[in-house]
Motif scaffolding. Structure first.
Motif, PDB file in Angstrom:
ATOM      1  N   THR A  52       0.856  -1.180   0.000  1.00  0.00           N
ATOM      2  CA  THR A  52       0.000   0.000   0.000  1.00  0.00           C
ATOM      3  C   THR A  52       0.899   1.239   0.000  1.00  0.00           C
ATOM      4  N   LYS A 134       1.265  -5.006   3.416  1.00  0.00           N
ATOM      5  CA  LYS A 134       0.016  -5.396   4.063  1.00  0.00           C
ATOM      6  C   LYS A 134       0.184  -6.764   4.718  1.00  0.00           C
ATOM      7  N   TRP A 169      -5.000  -9.810   1.377  1.00  0.00           N
ATOM      8  CA  TRP A 169      -4.086  -8.791   1.901  1.00  0.00           C
ATOM      9  C   TRP A 169      -4.906  -7.662   2.513  1.00  0.00           C
ATOM     10  N   GLY A 170      -4.493  -7.202   3.667  1.00  0.00           N
ATOM     11  CA  GLY A 170      -5.198  -6.090   4.277  1.00  0.00           C
ATOM     12  C   GLY A 170      -4.842  -5.925   5.732  1.00  0.00           C
ATOM     13  N   ASP A 171      -5.703  -5.229   6.453  1.00  0.00           N
ATOM     14  CA  ASP A 171      -5.488  -4.961   7.875  1.00  0.00           C
ATOM     15  C   ASP A 171      -5.603  -6.261   8.676  1.00  0.00           C
ATOM     16  N   ILE A 211     -10.108  -4.952   1.704  1.00  0.00           N
ATOM     17  CA  ILE A 211      -8.936  -5.819   1.557  1.00  0.00           C
ATOM     18  C   ILE A 211      -8.812  -6.218   0.096  1.00  0.00           C
TER      19      ILE A 211
END
Length: 318
Positions: A52, A134, A169-171, A211
Motif C-alpha cells: 500500500t 500489508k 491482503w489487508g489490515d 482488503i
C-alpha cells in the motif's frame, strides 16, 4: 433612393468581409503553436496487492507543453491535467521506497495526456513513493452449490475447484476473522454431463471492500457419468487370529455380497480381485457373538458400496 440602395449593399458587403476576415484570423490563431505552463496531477496505478502507498513527496509535476491554439482552448476549458504512472515503471531503492524522474519520462507523460502534446520542459524534481506491506493470509475456497443430477447419473470423481484457495491482503484485524471465502451459488438442474464453469466468489461482505483478494473467481470441474448397480460375491478373509486358536476359530458365513454403483464404462472392468473383506480378530469382543466385517480394498471410483451381511457370527471349537 438609388444612393441608399448602393450604400446598403456596400455596408453589407463590408460586414461579410469583416466576418470572414475575423473567422480566418481565428483559424490562423488556433493553428498557431503556443507554450503552456501547467501542473499535472500524478496517479499511481497497478499497485501490487501486497503493498500500500504510505506517502509520496509530491502529487503534481510542472510541465511546459507545446500545442496548437485549438488544443490549448480544450485544455483550459476541461482542465484535464493528470497522468497514470504504473508502479512497475518506478525505480526501486528498497522494498519500501521507489522513485520516478519526470524529466527522463517525457514520452510517458506525453502518451498520458490528451492530444499527445509535445512536452518541451518538465520539472527536475524526483518523485519518491514510500510503501508499506500489508498483512496477508491464505484461506480455502468453499463451493456453495445446489446441483440436481439426472436419474441414473452421479459424480465420477470429487468436485475440483481451481484454485482451491485464495490469498488475502489487508489490515490484520480484518483478516483474523476470515477463515474461508465462499463462491456464488452454483445452481444446476438435471445435470447429465461434465461441467467446467467459471464461478465468481461471493465478495459482497463489506470486509472484502477494504482488503485485496488474489482472484475474484475460480473454475469448477465436475465429472459426471451414468451409473448402474452391480453385485459381486467374494470370500471373507480372517486375519489377526492368535496362532494358538487359529485352527479353532470359524465363522458361519464364508462369503459376502458387495453391492455398489459403477459407471457403464467401468462395468466390465470390475472383478472379485478388486475387493477384499476381512474379519479382523484384533477387534474381538468376547461379550459379542458377532464380528464386524471391513471392506479394506475396493476401486476408488465406485459409489454407494454396501456389504451383505456386514457382520458374521463366529465360534471357537474346543
Amino acid at each position: 433612393m438609388r444612393f441608399i440602395f448602393l450604400l446598403r449593399n456596400l455596408l453589407l458587403n463590408n460586414f461579410y468581409f469583416i466576418v470572414l476576415s475575423f473567422f480566418l484570423w481565428v483559424l490562423v490563431r488556433l493553428s498557431d503553436v503556443y507554450q503552456y505552463d501547467t501542473y499535472i496531477d500524478v496517479n499511481y496505478v497497478n499497485v501490487p496487492k501486497d503493498k500500500t502507498i504510505q506517502k509520496t513527496n509530491r502529487e503534481k509535476i510542472f510541465v511546459k507543453l507545446s500545442l496548437s491554439g485549438f488544443k490549448l482552448y480544450f485544455y483550459k476549458i476541461f482542465k484535464t491535467y493528470d497522468i497514470d504512472i504504473s508502479i512497475g515503471l518506478l525505480n526501486n531503492i528498497s522494498d519500501s521506497l521507489s522513485y520516478w524522474i519526470p524529466d527522463r519520462n517525457r514520452r510517458v507523460i506525453k502518451n498520458n495526456l490528451i492530444f499527445n502534446p509535445r512536452v518541451s520542459e518538465v520539472s527536475n524534481d524526483t518523485l519518491f513513493v514510500f510503501f508499506d506491506y500489508k498483512d496477508h493470509k491464505k484461506v480455502p475456497v468453499i463451493l456453495i452449490k445446489d446441483i440436481d443430477l439426472s436419474d441414473g447419473y452421479d459424480f465420477y470423481d470429487s468436485i475440483r475447484i481451481k484454485p482451491d484457495s485464495v490469498k488475502l491482503w489487508g489490515d490484520r484485524n480484518v483478516l483474523k476473522d476470515i477463515d474461508h471465502v465462499n463462491t456464488k451459488n452454483l445452481f444446476v438442474r438435471n445435470l447429465n454431463e461434465d461441467l467446467y464453469e467459471k464461478l465468481y466468489l461471493d465478495l459482497s461482505d463489506m470486509r472484502y471492500k477494504i482488503i485485496d483478494v488474489s482472484s475474484n473467481h475460480v473454475y469448477v470441474n465436475l465429472d459426471v457419468e451414468s451409473f448402474t448397480e452391480k453385485v459381486i460375491n467374494i470370500p471373507i478373509n480372517i486375519i489377526n487370529v492368535d496362532s494358538l486358536i487359529s485352527k479353532k476359530v470359524d465363522i458361519l458365513e464364508k462369503d459376502v455380497d458387495i453391492k455398489f454403483k459403477v459407471t457403464l464404462k467401468d462395468y466390465e472392468k470390475i472383478s472379485k480381485e478388486d475387493f477384499m473383506v476381512v474379519c479382523d480378530f484384533d477387534n474381538f469382543n468376547k461379550n459379542s457373538l458377532y464380528m464386524a466385517l471391513n471392506l479394506v480394498k475396493y476401486p476408488f471410483f465406485l459409489k454407494d458400496i454396501k456389504i451383505y451381511p456386514n457382520k458374521v457370527r463366529y465360534f471357537i471349537n474346543n
